[in-house]
Design a protein around this motif. Structure first.
Motif, PDB file in Angstrom:
ATOM      1  N   LYS A 146       0.836  -1.208   0.000  1.00  0.00           N
ATOM      2  CA  LYS A 146       0.000   0.000   0.000  1.00  0.00           C
ATOM      3  C   LYS A 146       0.866   1.252   0.000  1.00  0.00           C
ATOM      4  O   LYS A 146       0.553   2.226  -0.693  1.00  0.00           O
ATOM      5  CB  LYS A 146      -0.907   0.013   1.239  1.00  0.00           C
ATOM      6  N   GLN A 147       1.935   1.227   0.747  1.00  0.00           N
ATOM      7  CA  GLN A 147       2.839   2.393   0.766  1.00  0.00           C
ATOM      8  C   GLN A 147       3.393   2.670  -0.631  1.00  0.00           C
ATOM      9  O   GLN A 147       3.423   3.823  -1.071  1.00  0.00           O
ATOM     10  CB  GLN A 147       4.025   2.136   1.710  1.00  0.00           C
ATOM     11  N   THR A 148       3.805   1.610  -1.310  1.00  0.00           N
ATOM     12  CA  THR A 148       4.404   1.811  -2.637  1.00  0.00           C
ATOM     13  C   THR A 148       3.371   2.333  -3.629  1.00  0.00           C
ATOM     14  O   THR A 148       3.727   2.907  -4.647  1.00  0.00           O
ATOM     15  CB  THR A 148       5.005   0.505  -3.205  1.00  0.00           C
ATOM     16  N   ARG A 149       2.088   2.119  -3.324  1.00  0.00           N
ATOM     17  CA  ARG A 149       1.032   2.594  -4.217  1.00  0.00           C
ATOM     18  C   ARG A 149       0.444   3.918  -3.743  1.00  0.00           C
ATOM     19  O   ARG A 149      -0.548   4.384  -4.284  1.00  0.00           O
ATOM     20  CB  ARG A 149      -0.098   1.545  -4.269  1.00  0.00           C
ATOM     21  N   GLY A 150       1.039   4.452  -2.691  1.00  0.00           N
ATOM     22  CA  GLY A 150       0.540   5.724  -2.163  1.00  0.00           C
ATOM     23  C   GLY A 150      -0.802   5.600  -1.469  1.00  0.00           C
ATOM     24  O   GLY A 150      -1.530   6.564  -1.299  1.00  0.00           O
TER      25      GLY A 150
END
Ligand code: ZN
Length: 153
Positions: A146-150
């Motif tokens: 989720k972090q990498t996808r913002g």
């Protein structure tokens, strides 16, 4: 309150694999630079994980964890990092879903070869109090994606 850090009785062969990962964890450490950096706890057991990974060309190029906890949480973290390395986040998330199903007692999920060595943790599903120990690393990974996808808060 005492924290139970003992390993549930999962049979000796499984126990051996789990203890091997516990004593010699794979992919322990930090990743610099990283695209995801997640810190998670499992308060019911006292397990803790900090997971970092980096994507390159759409794949998990490097992944590592630090933290402390019971043998199940540490072995699961070690196995998880081994399993997702080199995969696309989508492939890895599919494995995360399978693993979660296995932990919730779905027999069919436990036969999925995509789960690799982590299938030795199947027996943990019989110990509801310890299921969160096994899921901690996978939850952290999902949060990291989720972090990498913002998408992370
Ligand atoms: Zn635990």
């Amino acid at each position: 309150m005492t924290i139970d850090r003992s390993t549930p009785d999962l049979g000796s062969l499984y126990q051996e694999v789990i203890l091997d990962h516990y004593k010699r964890p794979r992919n322990r450490g930090q990743v610099e630079p990283h695209d995801a950096d997640v810190h998670m706890r499992n308060p019911s057991c006292g397990d803790e994980i900090r997971l970092q990974f980096r994507l390159e060309e759409g794949r998990v190029a490097e992944i590592a964890f630090t933290g402390d906890g019971c043998s199940i949480s540490q072995a699961s973290s070690s196995m998880m990092t081994d399993l997702v390395k080199g995969r696309t986040p989508e492939e890895a998330l599919a494995i995360a879903r399978r693993f979660t199903e296995m932990m919730h007692g779905e027999e069919e999920a436990a036969t999925d070869k995509a789960l690799g060595q982590s299938r030795v943790l199947k027996g943990v599903s019989r110990f509801p109090a310890r299921v969160k120990c096994a899921l901690l690393a996978w939850d952290a990974f999902q949060e990291g994606v989720k972090q990498t996808r913002g998408e992370a808060p």
